[in-house]
Design a protein around this motif. Structure first.
Motif, PDB file in Angstrom:
ATOM      1  N   SER A 214      39.355 -16.935 -82.529  1.00  0.00           N
ATOM      2  CA  SER A 214      37.996 -17.985 -82.190  1.00  0.00           C
ATOM      3  C   SER A 214      37.721 -18.758 -83.349  1.00  0.00           C
ATOM      4  O   SER A 214      37.471 -19.801 -83.214  1.00  0.00           O
ATOM      5  CB  SER A 214      36.866 -16.784 -81.642  1.00  0.00           C
ATOM      6  N   ASP A 434      32.272 -17.535 -79.368  1.00  0.00           N
ATOM      7  CA  ASP A 434      32.337 -17.834 -78.030  1.00  0.00           C
ATOM      8  C   ASP A 434      32.482 -16.847 -77.043  1.00  0.00           C
ATOM      9  O   ASP A 434      32.872 -16.809 -75.832  1.00  0.00           O
ATOM     10  CB  ASP A 434      33.652 -18.971 -77.552  1.00  0.00           C
ATOM     11  N   ASN A 437      30.836 -16.942 -73.561  1.00  0.00           N
ATOM     12  CA  ASN A 437      31.361 -18.066 -72.827  1.00  0.00           C
ATOM     13  C   ASN A 437      32.871 -18.452 -73.377  1.00  0.00           C
ATOM     14  O   ASN A 437      33.012 -19.758 -73.809  1.00  0.00           O
ATOM     15  CB  ASN A 437      30.447 -19.175 -72.642  1.00  0.00           C
ATOM     16  N   THR A 439      36.300 -19.544 -74.368  1.00  0.00           N
ATOM     17  CA  THR A 439      37.331 -20.649 -74.174  1.00  0.00           C
ATOM     18  C   THR A 439      38.508 -20.714 -75.115  1.00  0.00           C
ATOM     19  O   THR A 439      39.439 -21.000 -74.708  1.00  0.00           O
ATOM     20  CB  THR A 439      36.776 -22.213 -74.458  1.00  0.00           C
ATOM     21  N   ALA A 441      39.504 -22.522 -77.668  1.00  0.00           N
ATOM     22  CA  ALA A 441      39.937 -23.867 -77.571  1.00  0.00           C
ATOM     23  C   ALA A 441      40.808 -23.932 -78.768  1.00  0.00           C
ATOM     24  O   ALA A 441      42.029 -24.793 -78.509  1.00  0.00           O
ATOM     25  CB  ALA A 441      38.555 -24.825 -77.484  1.00  0.00           C
ATOM     26  N   LEU A 473      37.441 -16.136 -69.530  1.00  0.00           N
ATOM     27  CA  LEU A 473      38.194 -17.010 -70.361  1.00  0.00           C
ATOM     28  C   LEU A 473      39.110 -17.845 -69.166  1.00  0.00           C
ATOM     29  O   LEU A 473      39.424 -18.810 -69.454  1.00  0.00           O
ATOM     30  CB  LEU A 473      38.976 -16.359 -70.975  1.00  0.00           C
ATOM     31  N   ASN A 476      37.170 -20.420 -67.352  1.00  0.00           N
ATOM     32  CA  ASN A 476      36.884 -21.538 -68.246  1.00  0.00           C
ATOM     33  C   ASN A 476      38.215 -22.260 -68.555  1.00  0.00           C
ATOM     34  O   ASN A 476      38.230 -23.612 -69.076  1.00  0.00           O
ATOM     35  CB  ASN A 476      36.477 -21.192 -69.564  1.00  0.00           C
ATOM     36  N   SER A 477      39.162 -21.785 -68.389  1.00  0.00           N
ATOM     37  CA  SER A 477      40.609 -22.315 -68.381  1.00  0.00           C
ATOM     38  C   SER A 477      41.099 -22.893 -67.308  1.00  0.00           C
ATOM     39  O   SER A 477      42.332 -23.153 -67.125  1.00  0.00           O
ATOM     40  CB  SER A 477      41.516 -21.579 -69.252  1.00  0.00           C
TER      41      SER A 477
END
Length: 570
Positions: A214, A434, A437, A439, A441, A473, A476-477
């Motif tokens: 992360s 994260d 929540n 992600t 990313a 995850l 969110n993806s």
């Protein structure tokens, strides 16, 4: 306090890697040539370097150079000396890969950099060093065998929690430092930086992998997080919840549930759930359905307690513990837990009620989370005398309204007569930014991959927490998390390893195939571990099972019940 190896110094180290990236790797120099002067990295001291000859024992290891050193030596806010101790093993025949072996527990010692030294079953008993990786291992930025901590007994391993930077190093900063040092050391020694980099760890090591994925995903091509304690401060609150739950059965929690009691529970789970996957084989593959099928109350004695049933107070205590900690408002403070067929294993009882053998010279007892919770995960820290009685008392008197919020607290405090500013809460320095929540990313954007593995009978970190994290995850993806992160549950497996399970698998090979060759693992084949003494006698010694990408599970479709080919991930 700004980290000692930051800004200009860190940029200098990273420039070493960049400068060497286009060079061709040369031969490994003589080990005694690897010195502080030769390495030339700011704030890094090489303490020793020596050639290790080929070792043909199990696991066999190739000839390699063992380099030991320290980075960022300093004096902490608590007046004690600190440094990030490390060991790097550099094979004579290097394959161009770097593996950062992140370790578990409170760290404080440098575990041999074999990759992975303590969790060989998770790399198929073929550690990274044996495959030609250059491997790094560190102590997390503190030494828990400091003579100054000797009078603290059991709490010594957590005494570093009084120092904010030591907390930060343990949480994430030492990993950032060591990633740069490891790559730069490789570049200096071989004349080229690594072509591919990986991070692998279990328990707190699994947490390190998830945090780094992360915080600094571009530093590695792939991560393997096993039994990840990514919510470790919250899981430490569970220790207090367990102690208070089990003391309702017996004030000496070691006597709250006998080995026979937990074997009874595990067998009850199997009786209710074993066939849910199509085959009675001593494994619960359909974990979610099992929670609906198994009723703990069915094991309660009608009259007096016998070996064939649980006392009512035991049923109540176990239900309370498995529901997870809450405050007086009923707000969840960690996670609930799943009942699984591996709950009768020694490891489960060891972590929950009985205690386990010493690790690295320090006893680890059933209340091992007490020192970590008091020293590291709450702010201000609450030093506790390092005796079993004092540690039990701390957990027994832990207040879930007053004390549990301290894992989120930060700010200045007076500790041992010193004014110390704790700028980050435990939840900030210990968990992925994260986590609530997820992600990932940065990992997705960098093209990195991650494999998460968790035993269903883990007594330290709830598999339910990991499953919810992965499902969040994936949501969110937009249902595409499997493109860069995959989660595998292991039926029956205890914390990191062991239990009535096929707990040997090659997660390292899987992440390399995925990161370098694009072969995403739809299933990982697991076998019976050669060192697992809790495998039922009725199982074949060559039993194999597929570990499936969550939420799929291994369903029997016909054929030899001891072979993975007879199961389909559905």
């Amino acid at each position: 306090m700004r980290h000692a190896l930051a800004g200009t110094a860190l940029a200098t180290i990273l420039s070493v890697v960049g400068a060497a990236a286009s060079q061709t790797a040369g031969a490994l120099p003589a080990c005694d040539a690897v010195t502080t002067a030769m390495v030339g990295l700011p704030n890094v001291v090489i303490l020793s370097s020596a050639l290790a000859a080929e070792d043909k024992s199990l696991p066999p290891l190739p000839p390699h150079c063992v380099v030991r050193g320290k980075a960022n030596q300093r004096v902490g806010a608590d007046g004690k000396p600190y440094a990030i101790g490390f060991e790097m093993r550099l094979p004579v025949n290097w394959n161009g890969r770097f593996l950062h072996q992140v370790n578990g527990g409170n760290e404080g010692v440098v575990i041999p950099a074999l990759g992975d030294a303590r969790n060989l079953q998770a790399v198929g008993y073929n550690p990274a060093l044996a495959r030609g990786f250059a491997v790094l291992s560190g102590d997390g930025g503190h030494a828990d065998k400091d003579p100054a901590n000797a009078d603290k007994g059991l709490a010594a391993g957590a005494a570093f929690g009084l120092d904010p930077q030591a907390r930060r190093d343990y949480g994430y900063a030492a990993d950032t430092t060591m990633a740069a040092v490891g790559k730069a050391l490789i570049a200096k020694v071989y004349g080229a930086g690594p072509q591919h980099s990986y991070m692998v760890g279990c328990s707190n090591g699994g947490r390190h992998a998830m945090v780094t994925a992360s915080r600094a995903p571009d530093q590695y091509d792939g991560f393997v997080a096993i039994a990840p304690g990514f919510n470790l401060p919250k899981a430490a609150v569970q220790h207090a919840w367990d102690v208070q739950s089990f003391r309702s059965v017996n004030l000496d929690i070691r006597k709250s549930f006998s080995a026979a009691d937990m074997t009874l529970v595990a067998q009850g789970v199997l009786n209710a759930c074993d066939r849910l996957d199509g085959l009675a084989d001593g494994l619960v593959s359909d974990l979610r359905a099992c929670q609906k099928s198994f009723d703990l109350a069915s094991l309660q004695c009608v009259g007096e307690k016998t070996d064939q049933c649980l006392a009512g107070v035991q049923v109540t205590a176990l239900k309370r513990a498995f529901a997870g900690p809450v405050n007086s408002k009923g707000e969840a403070l960690y996670s609930d837990w799943s009942f699984d067929g591996g709950m009768g294993a020694k490891n489960w009882r060891s972590w929950k009620v009985e205690g386990i053998p010493a690790w690295d010279g320090y006893p680890v007892i059933a209340v091992q989370g007490a020192a970590s919770l008091s020293h590291i995960f709450t702010t201000p820290p609450t030093p506790v005398a390092g005796t079993p009685t004092a540690l039990v008392d701390f957990l027994a008197n832990f207040d879930f309204d007053r004390d549990a919020p301290k894992i989120h607290a930060k700010g200045p405090a007076m500790v041992d007569g010193r004014a110390i500013d704790y700028a980050e809460s435990a939840m900030e320095f210990m968990t992925p930014p994260d986590a609530a929540n997820p992600t990932l990313a940065g990992l997705k954007a960098s093209g990195g991959k991650m494999i998460v593995v968790h035993g269903q009978s883990d007594a330290v970190f709830s598999i339910n927490d990991t499953a919810r994290w992965y499902e969040a995850l994936n949501a969110n993806s937009k249902g595409e998390a499997a493109a860069f992160a995959r989660f595998f549950a292991v039926p029956g497996m205890s914390h990191c390893r062991g239990g009535p399970a096929t707990d040997a698998y090659d997660a390292l090979g899987a992440i390399v195939d995925w990161a370098e060759h694009g072969k995403a693992p739809d299933r990982i084949i697991a076998t019976v571990s050669e060192k697992n003494d809790e495998v039922p006698a009725a199982w074949s010694k060559t039993r194999t099972r597929p570990l499936c990408v969550w939420p799929k599970l291994a369903r029997y479709v016909g054929g030899d019940p001891e072979r993975a080919e007879s199961f389909d991930c559905q």
